[in-house]
Enzyme design. Structure first.
Site, short mmCIF file in Angstrom:
data_model
loop_
_atom_site.label_atom_id
_atom_site.label_comp_id
_atom_site.label_asym_id
_atom_site.label_seq_id
_atom_site.Cartn_x
_atom_site.Cartn_y
_atom_site.Cartn_z
CE1 TYR A 151 -3.54 2.65 0.25
CE2 TYR A 151 -2.46 3.35 2.28
CZ TYR A 151 -3.38 3.57 1.28
OH TYR A 151 -4.15 4.72 1.29
CE LYS A 155 -3.42 5.86 -1.81
NZ LYS A 155 -4.33 6.71 -2.61
N GLY A 182 -3.72 11.75 6.65
CA GLY A 182 -3.47 10.71 7.64
C GLY A 182 -4.75 9.90 7.82
P1 NDP Z 1 -13.58 4.42 0.79
O1 NDP Z 1 -13.39 2.94 0.81
O2 NDP Z 1 -14.65 4.99 1.65
O3 NDP Z 1 -13.81 4.90 -0.72
C1 NDP Z 1 -13.05 4.40 -1.78
C2 NDP Z 1 -13.66 4.78 -3.11
O4 NDP Z 1 -12.83 4.26 -4.17
C3 NDP Z 1 -15.06 4.22 -3.30
O5 NDP Z 1 -15.90 5.18 -3.86
C4 NDP Z 1 -14.84 3.07 -4.29
O6 NDP Z 1 -15.97 2.92 -5.14
C5 NDP Z 1 -13.63 3.58 -5.10
N1 NDP Z 1 -12.95 2.44 -5.71
C6 NDP Z 1 -12.21 1.49 -5.08
N2 NDP Z 1 -11.82 0.56 -5.95
C7 NDP Z 1 -12.33 0.91 -7.16
C8 NDP Z 1 -12.30 0.33 -8.46
N3 NDP Z 1 -11.65 -0.83 -8.71
N4 NDP Z 1 -12.93 0.96 -9.48
C9 NDP Z 1 -13.58 2.12 -9.24
N5 NDP Z 1 -13.65 2.72 -8.04
C10 NDP Z 1 -13.04 2.12 -7.01
O7 NDP Z 1 -12.16 5.02 1.18
P2 NDP Z 1 -11.62 6.54 1.32
O8 NDP Z 1 -12.64 7.52 1.00
O9 NDP Z 1 -10.95 6.62 2.62
O10 NDP Z 1 -10.48 6.50 0.21
C11 NDP Z 1 -10.37 7.46 -0.84
C12 NDP Z 1 -8.91 7.67 -1.16
O11 NDP Z 1 -8.27 8.25 -0.03
C13 NDP Z 1 -8.12 6.39 -1.48
O12 NDP Z 1 -7.25 6.67 -2.56
C14 NDP Z 1 -7.34 6.13 -0.20
O13 NDP Z 1 -6.16 5.41 -0.45
C15 NDP Z 1 -7.06 7.56 0.24
N6 NDP Z 1 -6.72 7.72 1.64
C16 NDP Z 1 -7.58 7.29 2.63
C17 NDP Z 1 -7.22 7.47 3.96
C18 NDP Z 1 -8.06 6.97 5.08
O14 NDP Z 1 -7.53 6.86 6.23
N7 NDP Z 1 -9.33 6.67 4.88
C19 NDP Z 1 -5.99 8.19 4.33
C20 NDP Z 1 -5.18 8.58 3.21
C21 NDP Z 1 -5.56 8.38 1.93
P3 NDP Z 1 -16.67 1.52 -5.51
O15 NDP Z 1 -16.35 0.55 -4.42
O16 NDP Z 1 -18.13 1.85 -5.62
O17 NDP Z 1 -16.08 1.16 -6.82
C1 8X3 Z 2 -4.51 5.59 4.67
C2 8X3 Z 2 -3.78 5.99 5.90
O1 8X3 Z 2 -2.09 5.27 7.64
O2 8X3 Z 2 -3.72 3.60 6.91
O3 8X3 Z 2 -3.81 5.95 3.53
O4 8X3 Z 2 -1.90 4.25 5.49
S1 8X3 Z 2 -2.82 4.71 6.49
#
Ligand code: NDP
Ligand code: 8X3
Length: 252
Positions: A151, A155, A182
């Site tokens: 992961y 990133k 974060g």
């Molecule tokens: P969620 O799981 O709530 O949302 C993820 C979104 O990505 C969903 O809308 C999902 O839509 C979409 N997605 C995942 N896989 C696919 C696919 N194969 N095709 C199309 N769409 C896809 O997570 P977050 O909102 O937390 O994550 C959003 C972003 O933020 C990600 O890039 C994550 O890595 C990043 N992030 C999150 C953090 C956290 O702590 N939550 C911290 C740092 C970064 P669907 O399943 O309907 O396809």
């Molecule tokens: C999501 C935050 O700390 O789980 O990107 O990698 S962490």
């Protein structure tokens, strides 16, 4: 103004969709869960009188991405802002115990999916001689933590691609921003732990994580800077988190 947001069915992408709609932007929203996209479209069009177009595709499948974006017509081809948000973590284990399916899911979604979408939309922006691409990275793209290996690698790749895109798109008047959150409480940890909600909840035990709206507000702020200003890179953390693993919890 038209904003294209990947991964709008949940979490950060859904909140980002809501804040742009509230501020009068038309939207193109994507994800695999069609019912959620439709529900969001119906709700936002009624509430804010904006136009919301849904594109239902799996970002890992290049052909699906191409066909979906090629279906856009008229004004919808003039995308002003792309938010590359769709992404996930799958699993949390040492490299030697790693699950190859998890690795492929993360690499295909977080890196290859982002590339498929960005290539097509950046070419549309080049024709329009303007645009803004906002990539959602992570603190996992700035540091590496135990068992985060693949992961974190995806990133870090998003971070590198953000810098590369900024250079390549500079002559075309296209801004490129990286936003690195974060801990944010969304469906992220539920997905990471294959639907184990109990385990996912424990990630945020005794601490106040970011809400998806916190990140969405930041994305919106970045998008609203004057045309001569670009926010290159931004890390946003909960106040009780200093690094990926240094977190103050109430029980400690
Ligand atoms: P969620 O799981 O709530 O949302 C993820 C979104 O990505 C969903 O809308 C999902 O839509 C979409 N997605 C995942 N896989 C696919 C696919 N194969 N095709 C199309 N769409 C896809 O997570 P977050 O909102 O937390 O994550 C959003 C972003 O933020 C990600 O890039 C994550 O890595 C990043 N992030 C999150 C953090 C956290 O702590 N939550 C911290 C740092 C970064 P669907 O399943 O309907 O396809
Ligand atoms: C999501 C935050 O700390 O789980 O990107 O990698 S962490």
């Amino acid at each position: 103004m038209i904003v294209f947001i990947t991964g709008a069915t949940s979490g950060i992408g859904k909140s980002t969709t809501e804040i742009f709609a509230k501020n009068g932007y038309d939207l193109i929203i994507t994800g695999r869960r069609e019912e959620r996209l439709q529900a969001l479209k119906t709700q936002l069009e009624k509430k804010f009188s904006v136009k919301v177009t849904t594109l239902n595709f799996d970002i890992r499948k290049q052909k699906e991405v191409e066909v979906a974006i090629a279906s856009l017509s008229g004004e919808n081809q003039n995308i002003d802002i792309l938010v590359n948000n769709a992404g996930l973590a799958a699993g949390l284990s040492s490299l030697q115990d790693g699950n190859v399916d998890h690795w492929e899911r993360m690499i295909d979604t977080n890196v290859k999916g982002l590339l498929y979408v960005s290539r097509i939309i950046s070419n549309k922006m080049i024709l329009n001689k303007k645009g803004h691409i906002i990539n959602i990275g992570s603190i996992a793209g700035k540091e590496v933590y135990a068992n985060g290996n693949v992961y974190c690698a995806t990133k870090h790749a998003v971070d590198a691609l953000t810098k590369g895109m900024r250079i390549d798109l500079l002559p075309h008047n296209i801004k490129v921003t990286g936003i690195h959150p974060g801990m944010v409480e969304t469906e992220f940890s539920i997905v990471r732990f294959d639907g184990d909600e109990e385990r996912a909840k424990k990630v945020y035990n005794g601490m106040q994580p970011l809400k998806p709206e916190d990140v969405a507000e930041t994305i919106y702020w970045v998008a609203c800077r004057p045309s001569h200003v670009n926010i290159n890179d931004l890390i946003i953390m909960p106040s009780v988190q200093a690094t990926a693993t240094n977190v103050i919890r109430k029980s400690e």
